[in-house]
Enzyme design. Structure first.
Site, PDB file in Angstrom:
ATOM      1  N   GLU A  35       0.828  -1.208   0.000  1.00 47.81           N
ATOM      2  CA  GLU A  35       0.000   0.000   0.000  1.00 47.81           C
ATOM      3  C   GLU A  35       0.857   1.250   0.000  1.00 47.81           C
ATOM      4  O   GLU A  35       1.987   1.232   0.477  1.00 47.81           O
ATOM      5  CB  GLU A  35      -0.905  -0.012   1.241  1.00 47.81           C
ATOM      6  CG  GLU A  35      -1.683  -1.303   1.390  1.00 47.81           C
ATOM      7  CD  GLU A  35      -2.144  -1.560   2.815  1.00 47.81           C
ATOM      8  OE1 GLU A  35      -2.234  -0.605   3.599  1.00 47.81           O
ATOM      9  OE2 GLU A  35      -2.413  -2.726   3.144  1.00 47.81           O
ATOM     10  N   GLU A  49      -9.870   6.658   4.351  1.00 51.15           N
ATOM     11  CA  GLU A  49     -10.301   6.065   5.609  1.00 51.15           C
ATOM     12  C   GLU A  49      -9.954   6.996   6.748  1.00 51.15           C
ATOM     13  O   GLU A  49      -8.951   7.722   6.688  1.00 51.15           O
ATOM     14  CB  GLU A  49      -9.623   4.719   5.822  1.00 51.15           C
ATOM     15  CG  GLU A  49     -10.056   3.995   7.092  1.00 51.15           C
ATOM     16  CD  GLU A  49      -8.919   3.779   8.077  1.00 51.15           C
ATOM     17  OE1 GLU A  49      -9.059   2.928   8.965  1.00 51.15           O
ATOM     18  OE2 GLU A  49      -7.892   4.469   7.941  1.00 51.15           O
TER      19      GLU A  49
END
Length: 392
Positions: free
Chosen positions: A199, A305
Site C-alpha cells: 500500500e 479512511e
C-alpha cells in the site's frame, strides 16, 4: 516531476472474504504485527551522513547494503536490484494539466551515492487500537463491528491484477484526538490466514499536523509488515526521498490543486512489486516476503479512511480527503483520477466496474464520475466528519 514521502506506525489488516480485504486493508490491530523495529545501535553504525530536514526531522544516510530490509530472514542473501529490470509498463493515460501542480518533498538535499535516507524521528504515533471487523464468507456482505473505522473506497476484485496506479490530490485535513486520516492505493491477495498487501498514500494525524507520504505492507497472516522502513521488508533504492518526510505544498480549497502520482506494479519475471511516486522509483517489495502476491493480486482498492474514536460520545471531527463532500467537485473535493490497473498483458488499462464502499455517507461519501479528458476514470470522495449533516 519530483517527489515527497511519509512515515508511520505498525498495524494489521484482516478480511474474511475478498470484499473485506478491499475495505479493510489497513485495519490497525495491536498485538498482531511484529514490527521488528530497527535496532538503534545497528542503524547508527551504518550512518554515513545525517541531514536535518524541515520541521526538525533528522534524516540518516545509511549504506544501501545495510538497510533494514536485508534483516528480513527471507532476504539474508538477497541481491539488491538498483533499478527496475525493465521499462515502466505501457498503457497509462496519465495526462498533464496546467491547472495542477506536483507535490514535492521539502528540499533537504540528497544522500551520497551508495546510501539511502532513513527518517530517524517518528513524528507521530497513533495510540488507538484498531479492532478487526467481522465478515460473512458466504457473500460479499460486510458486518460492521465497533472498529471505529469509516471508509469511502472504490475497488476492483476477483481478478488478476499486477499493479495499480492513480493521481490523487493532496490535502491537509483536520485531524483530532490523535486520529488518522488516510488516502491510499491498496493491492492485495489471499484470504483466510494467508493475506498479503502492499500500500501507499498520504496520511495526517493531529499529533503531527503535516501531511506525509507513507507505505505499508503485510506478508503472511499479519504477523509481519509495518509502515515505511520500521521493519525489514521494503528495499529502498532511491537516495533522494526519505519515507516519512512531509509532502508540501498541498491543495488549496477553490484554488491550486496539488497532486501525486502513485504506482504499485509488479515485474513478474523478477518477482518484485515496485513503488513509483511521480517519476521516481523508490524501491520494491520482493514477492518472496508476500506469499499471496507471488502471482497476481486479487483486489485493488483506491480511497480514504479515518479512525473515529468517538471522543466525548459523538462522531469525530476528523476530516477525510479535503474535508468537503464529493458533490462539491473539482477544486473543493478530494479525487483519484486516471484509475488503472496493470493487466496480464503488461499494460495499464482502465479500471471498469468499480465497486464502491461507503460506511457512513452522511459523514464521508464517494461519487464515481464519467470518464473525462485528462481525468479518465475518476471519483471524488471525502467529508467533514462531525457536523449538522453528520451528528453521530
Amino acid at each position: 516531476m519530483e517527489n515527497f514521502l511519509s512515515h508511520g506506525n505498525c498495524y494489521t489488516k484482516v478480511r474474511g472474504s475478498t470484499f473485506i480485504l478491499v475495505v479493510t486493508f489497513f485495519i490497525l490491530s495491536e498485538g498482531f504485527v511484529d514490527c521488528r523495529r530497527i535496532e538503534t545501535a545497528e542503524h547508527m553504525n551504518s550512518v554515513i551522513k545525517t541531514i536535518k530536514g524541515d520541521g526538525g526531522d533528522m534524516i540518516d544516510c545509511v549504506d544501501i547494503y545495510k538497510q533494514p530490509a536485508l534483516n528480513h530472514p527471507l532476504l539474508k542473501n538477497h541481491t539488491i536490484q538498483l533499478k527496475p529490470p525493465g521499462p515502466y509498463p505501457s498503457g497509462s493515460n496519465e495526462t498533464e494539466s496546467s491547472d495542477l501542480d506536483d507535490a514535492l518533498l521539502q528540499s533537504w538535499g540528497e544522500c551520497p551515492e551508495g546510501t539511502i535516507p532513513i527518517l530517524r524521528t517518528q513524528a507521530f504515533d497513533s495510540s488507538y487500537p484498531k479492532p478487526i471487523p467481522q465478515s460473512n464468507d458466504s457473500d460479499v456482505g460486510f458486518i460492521p463491528v465497533e472498529s471505529g473505522h469509516e471508509y469511502a473506497t472504490a475497488s476492483i476484485l476477483d481478478g488478476q491484477y499486477y499493479g495499480a496506479h492513480a493521481s490523487l490530490n493532496v490535502w491537509s485535513p483536520l485531524s483530532v484526538n490523535a486520529e488518522n486520516s488516510i488516502s491510499q492505493i491498496w493491492v492485495g491477495g489471499g484470504r483466510g490466514e494467508a493475506r498479503s498487501t502492499v500500500e501507499a498514500g498520504w496520511k495526517i494525524n493531529s499529533a503531527d499536523p503535516q501531511t506525509r507520504f507513507f507505505i505499508f505492507w503485510t506478508g503472511h497472516n499479519y504477523q509481519d509488515g509495518c509502515y515505511n522502513l520500521n521493519c525489514p521488508g521494503f528495499i529502498q533504492v532511491n537516495r533522494k526521498f526519505a519515507l516519512g518526510a512531509p509532502i508540501k505544498p498541498v491543495s488549496i480549497y477553490n484554488g491550486k490543486q496539488v497532486e501525486i502520482f502513485i504506482s504499485i506494479y509488479k515485474h513478474q519475471s523478477a518477482g518484485q512489486w515496485w513503488l513509483k511516486v511521480q517519476n521516481e522509483e523508490l524501491g520494491y517489495w520482493p514477492d518472496n516476503i508476500l506469499p499471496s502476491l507471488r502471482g497476481s493480486a486479487e483486489v485493488v482498492n483506491w480511497g480514504g479512511e479515518i479512525y473515529n474514536s468517538e471522543s466525548g460520545g459523538r462522531h469525530t471531527s476528523t476530516q477525510m480527503g479535503s474535508g468537503h463532500f464529493p458533490s462539491e467537485g473539482y477544486g473543493k473535493a478530494s479525487y483519484f483520477r486516471n484509475i488503472q490497473y496493470l493487466a496480464s498483458s503488461g499494460k495499464f488499462v482502465d479500471a471498469q466496474g468499480l465497486i464502491t464502499y461507503v460506511t457512513k455517507p452522511s459523514c464521508y461519501d464517494l461519487i464515481i464520475k464519467n470518464k473525462a479528458p485528462g481525468f479518465g476514470n475518476h471519483f471524488y470522495y471525502g467529508g467533514s466528519g462531525y457536523s449538522v449533516r453528520c451528528p453521530e
